[in-house]
Design a protein around this motif. Structure first.
Motif, PDB file in Angstrom:
ATOM      1  N   PRO A 157      46.524  14.902  73.905  1.00 30.44           N
ATOM      2  CA  PRO A 157      47.631  14.947  72.601  1.00 30.44           C
ATOM      3  C   PRO A 157      47.262  13.679  71.726  1.00 30.44           C
ATOM      4  CG  PRO A 157      48.663  13.808  74.714  1.00 30.44           C
ATOM      5  CD  PRO A 157      47.160  14.000  75.060  1.00 30.44           C
ATOM      6  N   GLY A 158      47.808  14.163  70.607  1.00 29.35           N
ATOM      7  CA  GLY A 158      47.755  13.022  69.248  1.00 29.35           C
ATOM      8  C   GLY A 158      46.563  13.537  68.672  1.00 29.35           C
ATOM      9  N   PRO A 159      46.352  12.544  67.359  1.00 26.56           N
ATOM     10  CA  PRO A 159      45.169  12.680  66.427  1.00 26.56           C
ATOM     11  C   PRO A 159      44.066  12.143  67.219  1.00 26.56           C
ATOM     12  CG  PRO A 159      46.627  10.717  65.861  1.00 26.56           C
ATOM     13  CD  PRO A 159      47.297  11.579  67.043  1.00 26.56           C
ATOM     14  N   ASN A 160      42.795  12.764  66.852  1.00 27.12           N
ATOM     15  CA  ASN A 160      41.428  12.225  67.319  1.00 27.12           C
ATOM     16  C   ASN A 160      41.312  10.594  66.744  1.00 27.12           C
ATOM     17  OD1 ASN A 160      39.014  11.788  67.771  1.00 27.12           O
ATOM     18  ND2 ASN A 160      38.290  13.732  67.461  1.00 27.12           N
ATOM     19  N   PRO A 161      41.139   9.628  67.506  1.00 29.06           N
ATOM     20  CA  PRO A 161      41.020   8.402  66.935  1.00 29.06           C
ATOM     21  C   PRO A 161      39.593   8.272  66.323  1.00 29.06           C
ATOM     22  CG  PRO A 161      40.540   8.595  69.482  1.00 29.06           C
ATOM     23  CD  PRO A 161      41.318   9.955  68.868  1.00 29.06           C
ATOM     24  N   ASN A 162      38.666   9.248  66.518  1.00 32.54           N
ATOM     25  CA  ASN A 162      37.355   9.005  65.838  1.00 32.54           C
ATOM     26  C   ASN A 162      37.504   9.699  64.650  1.00 32.54           C
ATOM     27  OD1 ASN A 162      36.241   7.368  67.923  1.00 32.54           O
ATOM     28  ND2 ASN A 162      35.952   9.225  69.046  1.00 32.54           N
ATOM     29  N   GLN A 163      38.516  10.492  64.103  1.00 32.95           N
ATOM     30  CA  GLN A 163      38.486  11.302  63.036  1.00 32.95           C
ATOM     31  C   GLN A 163      38.939  10.443  61.570  1.00 32.95           C
ATOM     32  OE1 GLN A 163      40.794  14.913  63.261  1.00 32.95           O
ATOM     33  NE2 GLN A 163      40.079  15.553  61.364  1.00 32.95           N
ATOM     34  N   ILE A 164      38.286  10.489  60.722  1.00 30.13           N
ATOM     35  CA  ILE A 164      38.928   9.539  59.434  1.00 30.13           C
ATOM     36  C   ILE A 164      40.144  10.438  58.850  1.00 30.13           C
ATOM     37  CG2 ILE A 164      37.703  10.918  57.752  1.00 30.13           C
ATOM     38  CD1 ILE A 164      37.160   8.195  56.307  1.00 30.13           C
ATOM     39  N   ALA A 165      41.064   9.573  58.369  1.00 27.00           N
ATOM     40  CA  ALA A 165      42.277   9.905  57.820  1.00 27.00           C
ATOM     41  C   ALA A 165      42.158  10.482  56.583  1.00 27.00           C
ATOM     42  CB  ALA A 165      43.293   8.587  57.757  1.00 27.00           C
ATOM     43  N   PRO A 166      42.892  11.431  56.196  1.00 27.89           N
ATOM     44  CA  PRO A 166      42.864  11.967  54.903  1.00 27.89           C
ATOM     45  C   PRO A 166      42.881  11.102  53.868  1.00 27.89           C
ATOM     46  CG  PRO A 166      44.869  12.856  55.955  1.00 27.89           C
ATOM     47  CD  PRO A 166      43.917  12.077  56.892  1.00 27.89           C
ATOM     48  N   ARG A 167      42.180  11.293  52.677  1.00 25.27           N
ATOM     49  CA  ARG A 167      42.370  10.650  51.580  1.00 25.27           C
ATOM     50  C   ARG A 167      43.620  10.734  50.993  1.00 25.27           C
ATOM     51  NH1 ARG A 167      37.742   9.714  46.946  1.00 25.27           N
ATOM     52  NH2 ARG A 167      38.707   7.767  46.127  1.00 25.27           N
ATOM     53  N   PRO A 168      44.532   9.690  50.612  1.00 26.12           N
ATOM     54  CA  PRO A 168      45.897  10.109  50.044  1.00 26.12           C
ATOM     55  C   PRO A 168      45.491  10.623  48.663  1.00 26.12           C
ATOM     56  CG  PRO A 168      45.033   7.514  50.113  1.00 26.12           C
ATOM     57  CD  PRO A 168      44.068   8.307  50.999  1.00 26.12           C
ATOM     58  N   THR A 169      46.556  11.343  48.274  1.00 23.58           N
ATOM     59  CA  THR A 169      46.711  11.922  46.893  1.00 23.58           C
ATOM     60  C   THR A 169      46.976  10.915  45.893  1.00 23.58           C
ATOM     61  OG1 THR A 169      47.355  14.173  47.945  1.00 23.58           O
ATOM     62  CG2 THR A 169      47.638  13.777  45.509  1.00 23.58           C
ATOM     63  N   PRO A 170      46.172  10.710  44.669  1.00 28.55           N
ATOM     64  CA  PRO A 170      46.802   9.907  43.746  1.00 28.55           C
ATOM     65  C   PRO A 170      47.870   9.926  43.221  1.00 28.55           C
ATOM     66  CG  PRO A 170      44.271  10.412  43.426  1.00 28.55           C
ATOM     67  CD  PRO A 170      44.943  11.538  44.539  1.00 28.55           C
ATOM     68  N   PHE A 171      48.369   9.077  42.719  1.00 26.01           N
ATOM     69  CA  PHE A 171      49.787   9.054  42.157  1.00 26.01           C
ATOM     70  C   PHE A 171      49.754  10.030  40.833  1.00 26.01           C
ATOM     71  CE2 PHE A 171      51.729   4.975  43.927  1.00 26.01           C
ATOM     72  CZ  PHE A 171      51.687   5.371  45.217  1.00 26.01           C
ATOM     73  N   HIS A 172      50.741  10.587  40.696  1.00 29.26           N
ATOM     74  CA  HIS A 172      50.651  11.684  39.524  1.00 29.26           C
ATOM     75  C   HIS A 172      51.255  10.604  38.266  1.00 29.26           C
ATOM     76  CE1 HIS A 172      51.098  14.987  36.677  1.00 29.26           C
ATOM     77  NE2 HIS A 172      52.452  14.567  36.440  1.00 29.26           N
ATOM     78  N   ILE A 173      50.443  10.747  37.021  1.00 28.49           N
ATOM     79  CA  ILE A 173      50.773  10.018  36.002  1.00 28.49           C
ATOM     80  C   ILE A 173      50.932  11.142  34.956  1.00 28.49           C
ATOM     81  CG2 ILE A 173      50.420   7.977  34.248  1.00 28.49           C
ATOM     82  CD1 ILE A 173      48.830   6.690  36.566  1.00 28.49           C
ATOM     83  N   ASP A 174      52.374  10.948  34.457  1.00 31.12           N
ATOM     84  CA  ASP A 174      52.458  12.204  33.429  1.00 31.12           C
ATOM     85  C   ASP A 174      52.191  11.480  32.000  1.00 31.12           C
ATOM     86  OD1 ASP A 174      53.174  14.350  31.793  1.00 31.12           O
ATOM     87  OD2 ASP A 174      55.412  14.380  32.584  1.00 31.12           O
ATOM     88  N   PRO A 175      51.095  12.149  31.443  1.00 25.56           N
ATOM     89  CA  PRO A 175      50.893  11.574  30.123  1.00 25.56           C
ATOM     90  C   PRO A 175      51.866  11.996  28.959  1.00 25.56           C
ATOM     91  CG  PRO A 175      49.308  13.180  30.462  1.00 25.56           C
ATOM     92  CD  PRO A 175      50.229  12.962  31.841  1.00 25.56           C
ATOM     93  N   ASP A 176      52.718  12.850  29.382  1.00 25.38           N
ATOM     94  CA  ASP A 176      53.563  13.413  28.164  1.00 25.38           C
ATOM     95  C   ASP A 176      55.083  13.058  28.845  1.00 25.38           C
ATOM     96  OD1 ASP A 176      51.577  14.851  27.050  1.00 25.38           O
ATOM     97  OD2 ASP A 176      51.676  16.357  28.185  1.00 25.38           O
ATOM     98  N   LEU A 177      55.326  12.153  29.517  1.00 22.56           N
ATOM     99  CA  LEU A 177      56.639  11.805  29.916  1.00 22.56           C
ATOM    100  C   LEU A 177      57.226  10.902  28.837  1.00 22.56           C
ATOM    101  CD1 LEU A 177      58.761  11.749  32.402  1.00 22.56           C
ATOM    102  CD2 LEU A 177      57.771   9.486  32.959  1.00 22.56           C
ATOM    103  N   PRO A 178      58.340  11.078  28.247  1.00 23.66           N
ATOM    104  CA  PRO A 178      59.098  10.487  27.368  1.00 23.66           C
ATOM    105  C   PRO A 178      59.377   9.208  27.728  1.00 23.66           C
ATOM    106  CG  PRO A 178      60.317  12.295  27.770  1.00 23.66           C
ATOM    107  CD  PRO A 178      59.203  12.325  28.560  1.00 23.66           C
TER     108      PRO A 178
END
Length: 443
Positions: A157-178
């Motif tokens: 059970p559990g995550p595979n210790p030899n498997q690389i963790a998924p790359r986190p999603t970059p923060f969303h930066i809204d260029p049009d946010l007032p």
């Protein structure tokens, strides 16, 4: 086709190690990079990147190729790729049966010294189970005895210790946010960057502030007497964030008066490359970073999640340090209180022993006086008569001596346990063995 070319021994050995997954192949071994890239170009592996490092992972095609390579057909038979579909179906059936047998056997299956053909078939089934995602959710496969001995397969059970963790999603930066929808602390934050970078820096801070607030942290404006722009508080630890901007040097054509003059003067201009800094990690905080910024391979926007991860990591570490310090202080206070209590008990014991010795000394003195008086009486009785005046004087002396013995004899007063006197802290100092009587510290 390039895919039809067979792998050489070095490539095949590395592919087998990647599929095995017990010893990951990463960029920490640069000597393997060329071989990994060759396998990747043929679609047999992929390279997952994280924090500037990569880890090789087998693709479905790579698992299938290895399954064929571990059980090659006869020379007169078809090529590996001509029978790949049929062999894949067989491996999938074997994988399904393998998972069922594992679950029926209590997640541990031992095959005693299998034949080479059976060992190869089970290895293909293992690869197929991973490639076809037949492993139950929340579990992973692990096996030993790849080439010799018993083949032991486990469903853990559990995550595979030899498997690389998924790359986190970059923060969303809204260029049009007032601007009015920015975090209040971000709207008023001081940004020591050039005017062209003000808008970008503020939006970066806003994305970081909103993500920190979403995780339950507190975001506030940095004090005006510091060069920080923002403060994030997590687990009672506050971390100021500070922007810096790089500079570049250019020749200044306005520094010469005539066109024929050589330009040698230089002028410094903003580079528009931003860095976001945390305070330098304290001693004992291993592996901590404190600077993230624009580089040739990434932008600061891609690293905001690392900044928040570092803040949370430091906050947890500092929280644990505070807990450890509190536990140490509580243990010290407990030992000091025990020492104080023991010192009080010892002091009162000594006072009682002193009183007892005084009483026994007085009692022995009274006994000796009475024995002396008895001897004096006997002496007077056994000696010839003396004058009445001398007889009267001796008798008075004996009477007074017996009266004094009765006065100092504690037995006649029926002595009891002495009352405990008031104890001052300084009275306990000789009994504290180095502790201070005024607090949990050493004297």
């Amino acid at each position: 086709m390039a895919r039809a070319k067979r792998l050489n021994e070095r490539q095949l050995a590395l592919l087998r190690r990647i599929c095995d997954a017990r010893t990951p192949v990463t960029s920490a071994e640069p000597a393997l990079a060329t071989t990994v890239y060759a396998l990747r170009n043929r679609g047999l592996v992929t390279t997952a990147h994280k924090d500037g490092h990569w880890t090789a992972q087998a693709t479905t095609a790579g698992s299938q190729y290895l399954a064929q390579a571990d059980n090659p057909p006869s020379e007169a038979g078809p090529s590996p790729y001509s029978t790949a579909r049929a062999d894949t179906a067989l491996a999938t059936d074997d994988a399904t049966e393998l998972i069922a047998n594992l679950q029926h056997a209590g997640d541990v299956l031992r095959v005693t010294n299998p034949t080479p053909a059976e060992r190869a078939r089970l290895r293909r089934a293992l690869h197929a189970a991973k490639a076809q995602r037949l492993v139950p959710k929340g579990h992973y496969l692990q096996y030993t005895g790849r080439d010799t001995g018993d083949l032991v397969i486990k469903l853990l059970p559990g995550p595979n210790p030899n498997q690389i963790a998924p790359r986190p999603t970059p923060f969303h930066i809204d260029p049009d946010l007032p601007p009015e929808e920015f975090h209040p602390a971000v709207r008023d934050a001081h940004l020591p960057v050039c005017p062209d970078c003000q808008n970008r820096a503020r939006r970066l801070l806003n994305a970081l502030a909103r993500a920190a607030q979403h995780k339950g942290h507190t975001v506030s404006l940095a004090p005006s007497d510091t060069d920080a722009s923002l403060e994030i508080t997590a687990c009672d630890s506050t971390f100021p964030l500070r922007f810096t901007e790089g500079t570049t040097e250019h020749l200044d054509p306005d520094s010469v008066q005539y066109s024929w003059q050589r330009v040698t003067a230089r002028i410094t201009r903003p580079s528009h490359d931003l860095d976001l800094l945390l305070p330098s990690p304290p001693w004992g905080h291993r592996g901590g970073r404190y600077r993230w910024g624009d580089r040739q391979r990434w932008r600061l926007e891609d690293k905001l999640h690392q900044i928040l991860d570092e803040i949370e990591h430091r906050a947890r570490a500092e929280h644990e340090q505070r807990l450890n310090q509190q536990r140490k202080e509580e243990a010290t206070r407990r030992r000091w209180q025990e020492a104080m209590e023991q010192a009080r008990i010892t002091l009162l014991q000594d006072l009682r022993v002193k009183a007892l010795r005084e009483q026994t000394d007085a009692w022995h003195e009274a006994v000796r006086i009475r024995a002396y008086c008895d001897a004096l009486d006997q002496h007077i009785s056994s000696t010839p008569a003396v004058s009445p005046e001398e007889q009267q004087s001796v008798t008075e002396w004996i009477t007074w001596a017996r009266s004094y013995a009765d006065d100092i004899d504690p037995v006649h007063r029926r002595p009891r346990i002495p009352k405990d006197p008031p104890v001052r802290p300084e009275d306990l100092r000789p009994y504290l063995k180095g502790w201070s009587p005024h607090g949990p510290k050493r004297a």
